[in-house]
Every structure is written in C-alpha cells, then in structure tokens.
Design a protein around this motif. Structure first.
Motif, PDB file in Angstrom:
ATOM      1  N   VAL A  76      -5.823   4.117  -2.590  1.00  0.00           N
ATOM      2  CA  VAL A  76      -5.564   3.178  -1.500  1.00  0.00           C
ATOM      3  C   VAL A  76      -5.455   3.958  -0.202  1.00  0.00           C
ATOM      4  O   VAL A  76      -5.142   5.140  -0.210  1.00  0.00           O
ATOM      5  N   LEU A 124       0.835  -1.208   0.000  1.00  0.00           N
ATOM      6  CA  LEU A 124       0.000   0.000   0.000  1.00  0.00           C
ATOM      7  C   LEU A 124       0.871   1.260   0.000  1.00  0.00           C
ATOM      8  O   LEU A 124       0.582   2.227  -0.707  1.00  0.00           O
ATOM      9  N   THR A 125       1.950   1.235   0.763  1.00  0.00           N
ATOM     10  CA  THR A 125       2.866   2.375   0.789  1.00  0.00           C
ATOM     11  C   THR A 125       3.516   2.567  -0.580  1.00  0.00           C
ATOM     12  O   THR A 125       3.664   3.688  -1.074  1.00  0.00           O
ATOM     13  N   GLU A 173       1.952  -8.271   4.590  1.00  0.00           N
ATOM     14  CA  GLU A 173       3.048  -7.374   4.297  1.00  0.00           C
ATOM     15  C   GLU A 173       4.143  -7.483   5.337  1.00  0.00           C
ATOM     16  O   GLU A 173       3.978  -8.145   6.354  1.00  0.00           O
ATOM     17  N   ASN A 179       1.905   6.917  -6.668  1.00  0.00           N
ATOM     18  CA  ASN A 179       0.965   8.020  -6.931  1.00  0.00           C
ATOM     19  C   ASN A 179       1.660   9.378  -6.829  1.00  0.00           C
ATOM     20  O   ASN A 179       1.428  10.264  -7.653  1.00  0.00           O
ATOM     21  N   ARG A 226      -7.245   3.095   9.315  1.00  0.00           N
ATOM     22  CA  ARG A 226      -7.027   3.318   7.886  1.00  0.00           C
ATOM     23  C   ARG A 226      -8.254   2.943   7.063  1.00  0.00           C
ATOM     24  O   ARG A 226      -8.210   2.980   5.837  1.00  0.00           O
ATOM     25  N   GLY A 233      -1.320   6.076   5.163  1.00  0.00           N
ATOM     26  CA  GLY A 233      -0.820   5.542   6.422  1.00  0.00           C
ATOM     27  C   GLY A 233      -0.084   4.241   6.245  1.00  0.00           C
ATOM     28  O   GLY A 233       0.060   3.740   5.128  1.00  0.00           O
ATOM     29  N   THR A 258       2.232   1.817  -3.423  1.00  0.00           N
ATOM     30  CA  THR A 258       1.246   2.429  -4.308  1.00  0.00           C
ATOM     31  C   THR A 258       1.113   3.914  -4.028  1.00  0.00           C
ATOM     32  O   THR A 258       1.045   4.726  -4.960  1.00  0.00           O
ATOM     33  N   ASN A 259       1.104   4.286  -2.745  1.00  0.00           N
ATOM     34  CA  ASN A 259       1.012   5.706  -2.416  1.00  0.00           C
ATOM     35  C   ASN A 259       2.200   6.475  -2.981  1.00  0.00           C
ATOM     36  O   ASN A 259       2.050   7.593  -3.476  1.00  0.00           O
ATOM     37  N   VAL A 305      -4.391   6.931 -11.212  1.00  0.00           N
ATOM     38  CA  VAL A 305      -3.965   7.057  -9.828  1.00  0.00           C
ATOM     39  C   VAL A 305      -4.838   6.114  -9.015  1.00  0.00           C
ATOM     40  O   VAL A 305      -6.055   6.083  -9.169  1.00  0.00           O
ATOM     41  N   ALA A 343      -4.044  -2.304  -4.871  1.00  0.00           N
ATOM     42  CA  ALA A 343      -2.671  -1.807  -4.947  1.00  0.00           C
ATOM     43  C   ALA A 343      -1.795  -2.631  -5.882  1.00  0.00           C
ATOM     44  O   ALA A 343      -0.857  -2.115  -6.474  1.00  0.00           O
TER      45      ALA A 343
END
Ligand SMILES: Nc1ncnc2c1ncn2[C@@H]1O[C@H](COP(=O)(O)OP(=O)(O)OP(=O)(O)O)[C@@H](O)[C@H]1O
Ligand SMILES: Nc1ncnc2c1ncn2[C@@H]1O[C@H](COP(=O)(O)OP(=O)(O)OP(=O)(O)O)[C@@H](O)[C@H]1O
Ligand SMILES: [Mg+2]
Ligand SMILES: [Mg+2]
Lengths: 321, 331
Positions: B275, A191-192, B50, A198, B295, B278, A194-195, B272, B260
C-alpha cells in the motif's frame, strides 16, 4: 514446573478492582502458555478485560486493586514472587514491554522523540551515555521505518502513524522477549494501519520478538495472528492455532463473534449476539456465556474447565470437555 | 417509491477559518472542497473515508449545523443557502434526522428515555395525544421493547447498542425525509454493530427514507447500501455501486483502500500488503492538483500535480475523479 520451551506460562491469574459497587472481576482465572516466536492475538469485546490482562502480566497496577493472584512464569521463573523492585529491574520493559492503548497520545510534548524512545535504556542502565542511547534509538527507528532525522523532533511534529511507530520503537529498544501491543492501530487510518502491520510482520520475522496483540478488530488481528485467544467477561474462553481458529472456532461465543464480523470480499449472512455480557461485579458462577448461548444445557450452571482439546487448542466449554 | 431527487449537492465547499492569536485569519482548513452528488428519495448511500477526510463536515453541512463556504444544496426543492438560510434551517431541523457517532455523548444524561423522545415532539408542537403514540411507535421500531421497561431509564442504564437504538428512534420520531447517520456503529462492539445496521436499513426501507450512512469501515458498506462514495482529503474521489467498487475500483486511492482492508483470514499473517506510504495531506495546505498525487504510483507529472482532476465516467454510473480516465469523457 514450566516446560523449558515455554517462554511464558500464566496460571490462574486474577486481577480484581475495588469499586464503590463492589469488586470488579476484570481478569478472573486466566491460564495459558506460549512459546517463543509465534504471535498471539487476544480478541474480545470492549470491557472483557483485554487491557487488564496485559497489565496483570506486566504488574502495572492501579491503586484500587482488590485482588491480584496467580502465577506468571517467564522462562521457568515465577515472576509473581519477585519483589516490585526486582520485577522492575529484571522483567518489566527488560523482558516484557507494552505499547499501551493510548501510548501514542501520551508522549511527552516537550521532550524530543529520540530522548523519549531512548528513555528505557537509561532507566534500566542498559546504555552508557546519552550518545550511545541515541544511537540505539536511531537503530530501532530504522526497524520501525522512521528516518533518523526524526530523533530530534517533538511529538507534535509527527503524524499519527509516525508517533505510533515511535512508541513501538520505545517498546523494542530494550530488546525484550515479549511485546504486548494494546490496540496499536485502532486510532489510525486504514492505509497507515496496514503499513504498521507490515512493520510488525517484519520485526516478528527478523528479530523473533514474541508479540501479544490485543484488539477488538478481528479482521485486522488476522494480519499478525499465529495463535488466537478469545476473552469473554474476564476469562479466556478459547485459545487456538490461528489457522484452525479462523476456519472453525470451537467455543459458541467465538463462533457467534466470528459470524458478526463483516467481510468485504465474500457475501456472508451476518449474525449478532442478542443480550449483553454479564456484569463483572457479580458474574454468573457457571459458564459466563450461558445465558446468551444457544447450545446451553444443564451442565452449564457449573463453571467449565479451560481444557486442552488437542492440536494446540484450548476451550472453556462443556461441549468440549 | 418515487424516484425524484431528495437532496442535490453541487460544488459544496466548507472551509474552517484558521485563526492566529484567536484573531487574525491564518488560512483555511478545506475540509470539504467541491463535493457534488444527488440522493434520490427513498435511497440509501454510504460515504466512506478515513479519519479527517471531511465526512463529519459533510454531514454537518447537510444538517445545517455548519454553514457552507460555497456551493448549492437543495433538499426536497428547498434551497438551503443564501438569504433564506434562516427560514430554511428551521424547516431543515424538522425534515432531517441525525444519528451521531458516539451515542452516549449524543444523549443528555439527566433526561429519561421518555423525555429524550418527547422533546423534539414538544418543540415541533405535536399534540399531547400524538406524542405518546409516536414515542411508542418509534421505540417499537428500534426494538426498545417492551416500551415500559425503558421509558423511565436514563442513558447510562442502557447498553451501547440500546443507546444507539434510542438515538435512531429520536432521529426518526419527527418522520423526516432524510437521515444522516455519522459513524452510527463505530463505537459499538462487532456483535451489536450488525444489529444496528440492519435495523437502520429496515427503518429506511419501511419509511422510504433517504439515508446517508457515513463510515470509515468499508467492510460494513455492502450490508447497508447499494451505492457508495469514497472520500479522500475533502473530496469525493469515486462513486459507484458497492459491488462494482469492490470488484473494479478505479481511483488509485480506492484501490489502495481495498488492498488494505483485511478479511479475517489466517493467510494474512504470511503476506505483506503493498500500500502507498505516507499519510493523508493537511487540509490547510492540500497538495496542488489531485490531492492523492504525492502518494500515487500512477502519478503523471505535469498533469496530476497541476490540475485538479474532473469527474470522469468510464463506465455508466461509475465515476472517478482521476486523470487516468480522461479518455472516458467528463460528466
Ligand atoms: N482501575 C479500574 N477500576 C475499576 N474497574 C476497572 C479499572 N480498570 C478497568 N476496569 C474495568 O474492568 C473491565 C475490563 O476493562 P479492560 O480495560 O481490561 O477492558 P478491555 O477489554 O481492554 O476493553 P476495551 O476494548 O474497551 O479497551 C471493565 O469493566 C472496566 O470498566
Ligand atoms: N470546527 C473546526 N475548525 C477547524 N477545523 C476543523 C473543524 N472541524 C473539523 N475540522 C478539520 O476538518 C477536517 C475534516 O474533519 P471531519 O471531522 O469532517 O473529518 P471526518 O472525516 O469526519 O473524520 P473522522 O473519521 O475522524 O470523524 C479535519 O482536518 C479536521 O481537523
Ligand atoms: Mg482495552
Ligand atoms: Mg467524523
């Protein structure tokens, strides 16, 4: 020599390292050019020379250099001919910067993050005074999505994702034309990652920075790629418009590599490439992929040229020469 | 293939003690915090999560390498906790194989392939004659062939893929009932990853092994197992068949994860992805209630931040630890 719309043109670049067992030809005869704007991704397997290519272009050399030659034209000037001092003052970090593979873990633990991000401004005497430098650091922080409150913190107080954004800010603060990103998200959770992709998309779009993204993660590379380059055993074997490349790669190695990438959403028969890449100590004189290639023929004993096959595509393969 | 339960794990917790000045207890890292699942004999499951979500802790707890803080583990009818732990552990070592993340670190650098494979046999008192036959068979199975080319090599003389095949050979040489493979391919290049996964799968099927495959890479899952568990911050938040998870993820965290993950597609460059911002929480101070609630866009104040969600089963065989599914009844 270089046409005016080309931001960067690399010709026959080579960087070999001296080792006890002989010279390692980590980058050997790489040529390509790129325009301002579109992002290029460089993919290839571990040890194929991706990081060395970035270091060769930025002239970040270790002590054990055996050979370093070729041309690097930046906006029409061959920066390889500049003295180290001139290169440092005019090129490195001013026009081209780097987020290195381990950058987020090599921040200085005892210096506040804002001061570290502002450091290139002071080194290159771009900002006058500490206050102005910090103000500019705050501005790039906003670009990469970090609150200004973090300027006064120490690296250990930041999460992995925040540290990665901080080193990205450090590479952007001098407003360079080109930013090399060496595996910028490999150590981060999905997720990070992907951020951060972006954030990179936004910066590419808003600031027009030309990114060169180096990664072994082909699926993630498609998040930024306008063009895709494939490295194998120290050489570029394919460079192509990303739309064409992801649909139909041309070099047999690129094809096999793409066929080995798992996909989440579609069913695909995965393949693997038997054998292993050649040693860079004494690479084959002909095509370096030949002995693993199922399309090999007699001609492959000679080195194929890296040829323009039209439509913004270059391939180093006798099938396309 | 018999379908009895091979491994049964109930409310398993593994907490690491945090110490201050190396002495005073300063709290716990709740790396594994209430995990429940069953693995049937001859089945393969994948655990995806993760970095820092507790996957390796789960592997090590099941392997008996770290003691659980609480909970129950039963492997092939043997209880692996309580007073009999010492005896159970000895038994465990012979019945569970381990494939580690970094093949090079897993292999002793000064031993040849022959010695690396022979050692577990010697320790488990396999007769000399049987030793050679077992080594030959295991190497054949992981395709380190012709065997004679490899027996006298040291790990550094092997490629990453060959090293990992050697680690797999060592993991199966005692003919275990269960193999735990912790990120077996994440250190390898894409071009050999698939080969190793397929090989592991083949070994699993031919021997009717139970395999727990641990990975952070959801895109490899469908190439290995039919069933998958999703971990977040020390808990299994969702369990489902792989296809079901990919097409119908229930837990908001799984949904974010699926959004993601990229497939190699040039259109990605123009989009874009939405997601959650944090990062995963600290396991020393996890959020109250559901660990994902800070989150989560579906966060229901007063519930999600207060009470830990139970495991709900809104469709048969598909479990989610999320209050959104509370009408579905608990399992
Ligand atoms: N200073 C050095 N001295 C000798 N050999 C080196 C040196 N730096 C790199 N190499 C070798 O050069 C080759 C290319 O290395 P490089 O780091 O560029 O690969 P890479 O494609 O970036 O790999 P990765 O994906 O693992 O980061 C490798 O064989 C590496 O071992
Ligand atoms: N021996 C230990 N003592 C204290 N904390 C630990 C110990 N081992 C792991 N942890 C912590 O427990 C948590 C879970 O770690 P674990 O290694 O199980 O995660 P993981 O899911 O395997 O992560 P990765 O994908 O990075 O391998 C992490 O926060 C980690 O820092
Ligand atoms: Mg590298
Ligand atoms: Mg782990």
């Amino acid at each position: 020599m270089a046409s005016p719309d080309k931001l960067l043109r690399v010709e026959n670049l080579a960087l070999h390292f001296r080792t006890r067992r002989g010279p390692v030809q980590a980058v050997d005869g790489v040529s390509f050019e790129l325009k301002r704007g579109p992002a290029t991704v460089v993919v290839g397997e571990s040890g194929c020379g991706k990081s060395t290519l970035a270091r060769a272009i930025l002239r970040l050399l270790p002590r054990n250099v055996d050979a370093y030659r070729g041309h690097v034209w930046l906006n029409g000037t061959d920066v390889m001919t500049l003295s180290e001092e001139a290169f440092r003052r005019q090129v490195r970090w001013v026009r081209m910067s780097l987020v290195s593979q381990a950058a987020m873990n090599s921040l200085n633990p005892v210096i506040r993050i804002g001061d570290q991000v502002a450091e290139p401004l002071r080194v290159h005497r771009i900002a006058t005074g500490k206050k102005e430098a910090l103000r500019q650091a705050g501005e790039v922080f906003r670009l990469v999505g970090v609150s200004k409150d973090f300027l006064g913190r120490y690296p250990f107080e930041l999460s992995g994702g925040m540290r990665q954004r901080a080193v990205l800010a450090m590479a952007l603060i001098t407003k360079p034309d080109i930013v090399f990103l060496d595996e910028p998200t490999s150590a981060l959770d999905v997720l990070t990652q992907t951020n951060i992709m972006n954030v990179l998309k936004g910066i590419k779009h808003d600031l027009g920075v030309t990114f060169i993204l180096i990664t072994h993660d082909i699926a993630t590379s498609s998040e930024l790629a306008n063009r895709a380059a494939v490295m194998y055993a120290g050489q570029l074997v394919e460079l192509s418009d990303a739309r064409l490349f992801f649909r139909e790669p041309l070099h047999p190695y690129s094809q096999k590599l793409m066929a080995s990438v798992p996909t989440l959403r579609e069913d695909k028969k995965l393949e693997f490439i038997p054998g292993r890449p050649p040693s860079l100590l004494e690479p084959p004189t002909g095509c370096r992929f030949a002995d693993r290639c199922t399309s090999r023929f007699g001609k492959c004993e000679e080195e194929p040229p890296f040829r323009d096959v039209g439509g913004d595509r270059w391939v180093k393969c006798w099938l396309h020469a | 293939m018999t379908h009895e339960t091979l491994l049964s794990v109930r409310e398993l917790r593994t907490w690491y003690e945090l110490r201050k000045w190396g002495f005073f207890r300063a709290g716990y890292v709740k790396a594994l915090d209430g995990v429940t699942f069953d693995l049937k004999r001859g089945d393969a499951i994948t655990i995806v999560g993760e970095s820092g979500s507790g996957k390796t802790t789960l592997a090590k707890t099941v392997l008996g390498l770290v003691p659980p803080t609480q909970g129950e583990m039963i492997l092939a009818g043997e209880h692996l906790d309580g007073q009999k732990r010492g005896k159970a552990l000895a038994w465990l070592r012979g019945n569970v194989g381990f494939v580690q993340q970094d093949p090079y670190a897993a292999l002793p650098p000064f031993m040849t392939v022959d010695r690396i494979l022979r050692e577990p046999l010697v320790i488990n008192k396999v007769s000399k004659g049987d030793q050679d036959a077992r080594i030959d068979a295991a190497m054949g199975e992981v395709r380190l062939t012709p065997q004679s080319d490899f027996l006298h090599k040291y790990p550094h003389m092997l490629s990453g893929g060959q090293q990992q095949r050697l680690v797999i050979a060592r993991a199966i040489i005692l003919q275990p009932q269960l193999v735990v493979a912790d990120e077996p391919v994440s250190m390898l290049d894409a071009s050999v990853r698939v080969e190793i996964l397929q090989l592991l799968r083949r070994v699993q099927e031919t021997h009717g092994l139970g395999v727990i495959y641990i990975t952070h890479d959801l895109s490899t899952v469908r190439y290995f197992s039919e069933y998958v568990f999703v971990m977040y911050a020390g808990k299994i938040v969702e369990k489902a068949e792989v296809r079901e998870l990919i097409h119908n993820p229930l837990h908001p965290y799984s949904q974010a994860l699926l959004t993601a993950i990229s497939d190699p597609d040039p259109d990605n460059a123009d989009t874009v992805k939405e997601v959650p911002a944090g990062e995963p929480p600290s396991l020393a101070h996890p959020p109250s209630g559901c660990r994902f609630h800070p989150r989560c866009k579906h966060h229901m104040p007063g519930l999600c931040d207060r009470e830990e969600p139970k495991s709900f089963e809104p469709t048969p065989g598909h479990f989610a630890e999320c209050w959104l599914f509370r009408q579905g009844g608990t399992s």
